[in-house]
Design an enzyme around this catalytic site. Structure first.
Site, PDB file in Angstrom:
ATOM      1  N   VAL A 138       4.800   9.672  -9.730  1.00 57.63           N
ATOM      2  CA  VAL A 138       5.613   8.604  -9.156  1.00 57.63           C
ATOM      3  C   VAL A 138       6.860   8.364  -9.996  1.00 57.63           C
ATOM      4  CG1 VAL A 138       3.620   7.464  -8.110  1.00 57.63           C
ATOM      5  CG2 VAL A 138       4.374   6.769 -10.381  1.00 57.63           C
ATOM      6  N   CYS A 139       7.950   8.030  -9.299  1.00 54.03           N
ATOM      7  CA  CYS A 139       9.181   7.577  -9.958  1.00 54.03           C
ATOM      8  C   CYS A 139       9.783   6.513  -9.050  1.00 54.03           C
ATOM      9  CB  CYS A 139      10.142   8.740 -10.207  1.00 54.03           C
ATOM     10  SG  CYS A 139      10.872   9.426  -8.707  1.00 54.03           S
ATOM     11  N   GLN A 140      10.989   6.071  -9.308  1.00 56.82           N
ATOM     12  CA  GLN A 140      11.544   4.967  -8.528  1.00 56.82           C
ATOM     13  C   GLN A 140      12.099   5.402  -7.181  1.00 56.82           C
ATOM     14  OE1 GLN A 140      10.910   2.075  -9.946  1.00 56.82           O
ATOM     15  NE2 GLN A 140      11.540   0.966  -8.133  1.00 56.82           N
TER      16      GLN A 140
ATOM     17  N   GLY B 123      11.976   8.882  -6.006  1.00 55.60           N
ATOM     18  CA  GLY B 123      11.292  10.031  -5.458  1.00 55.60           C
ATOM     19  C   GLY B 123      11.814  11.377  -5.923  1.00 55.60           C
TER      20      GLY B 123
ATOM     21  N   LEU C 201       8.705   4.725  -5.628  1.00 53.55           N
ATOM     22  CA  LEU C 201       8.122   3.388  -5.666  1.00 53.55           C
ATOM     23  C   LEU C 201       8.977   2.343  -4.967  1.00 53.55           C
ATOM     24  CD1 LEU C 201       6.757   3.314  -9.339  1.00 53.55           C
ATOM     25  CD2 LEU C 201       5.466   3.682  -7.224  1.00 53.55           C
TER      26      LEU C 201
END
Length: 237
Positions: free
Chosen positions: A145-147, A149, A174
């Site tokens: 996961v990252c902010q 994508g 996220l």
């Protein structure tokens, strides 16, 4: 600028997974700023396959299929909000190098992107793949996961090349996860962890001013006589 390649394939006819071959370009701030079509094969001649899923599908992967959550964001976003019990292995780390070129770039970055958007000055984490390998076996099921994508997609590519076979990412990151989807911790919601700097302050000021203007408009509309008396009391230049 560094090129990072990734691709993805469909999960099933009911899964919202894109099919693409992409080469990502990264900026010194740690943001992936561009991508273009790319093709490559791993050592076994097999194309990389990464699952791209929606937030509700990601939740099922964790709760029903035993996927471990690996957060690849930088330290600042991770500290603002994160999924409980996740593993933090940043794809980019803070760049504290002191050569002249780095000092100049860091100063420019901090005066603009850092000030307005709260973005740290980062560089690729040279120990990213090794750090993941020290915690997980190649057969482990990992939800990256990252902010936004893109960093998770780039991280998935690196891990696939290193032999990991069961990798998934959340489409759009996220920022697309509705509150309550995952148990989280931190000082904000998961989707807001990327918001910082003067942009956030400006947004709060705009919201307050908007509320004041709306209240003033309603007061004038429903109480015109009182509003007129108040205007008569206002000093004139």
């Amino acid at each position: 600028m560094a090129g990072l390649a990734t691709c993805c394939s469909t999960l099933s006819s009911t899964s919202h997974v894109a099919v693409s071959w992409l080469e990502f370009q990264t900026h010194h701030s740690g943001r992936i700023t561009a991508w273009k079509p790319s093709r490559w094969r791993n050592a076994n001649g097999i194309r990389a396959e990464v699952k791209f899923v929606k937030p509700d599908e990601a939740k099922k992967l964790v709760t029903e299929e035993g996927y471990a959550v690996v957060d690849v964001r930088d330290r600042t976003q991770f500290e603002r909000a994160r999924i409980k019990s996740c593993y933090h292995v940043p794809l980019f780390i803070e760049n504290k190098d002191n050569d002249i070129g780095t000092i100049v770039l860091r100063t420019v970055h901090n005066n603009f992107s850092g000030l307005f958007f709260g973005l740290p000055f980062t560089k690729p984490n040279p120990e990213f793949t090794e750090s993941v390998k020290n915690q997980f076996s190649a057969g482990s099921k990992l939800l990256l996961v990252c902010q936004e994508g893109l960093r998770s997609a780039a991280a998935a590519n690196k891990l696939e090349k290193a032999g990991f076979e069961n990798i998934a990412c959340i489409t759009s990151g996220l920022q697309s996860v509705p509150p309550g989807t995952f148990d989280s911790e931190g000082k904000t919601e998961l989707q807001d962890a990327g918001k910082a700097g003067l942009v956030t302050v400006q947004g709060k000021i705009s919201a307050v001013l908007g509320t004041v203007l709306i209240c003033a408009f309603l007061f004038i509309t429903f109480f015109p006589d009182q509003a007129e008396k108040l205007l008569e009391l206002a000093p004139t230049s």
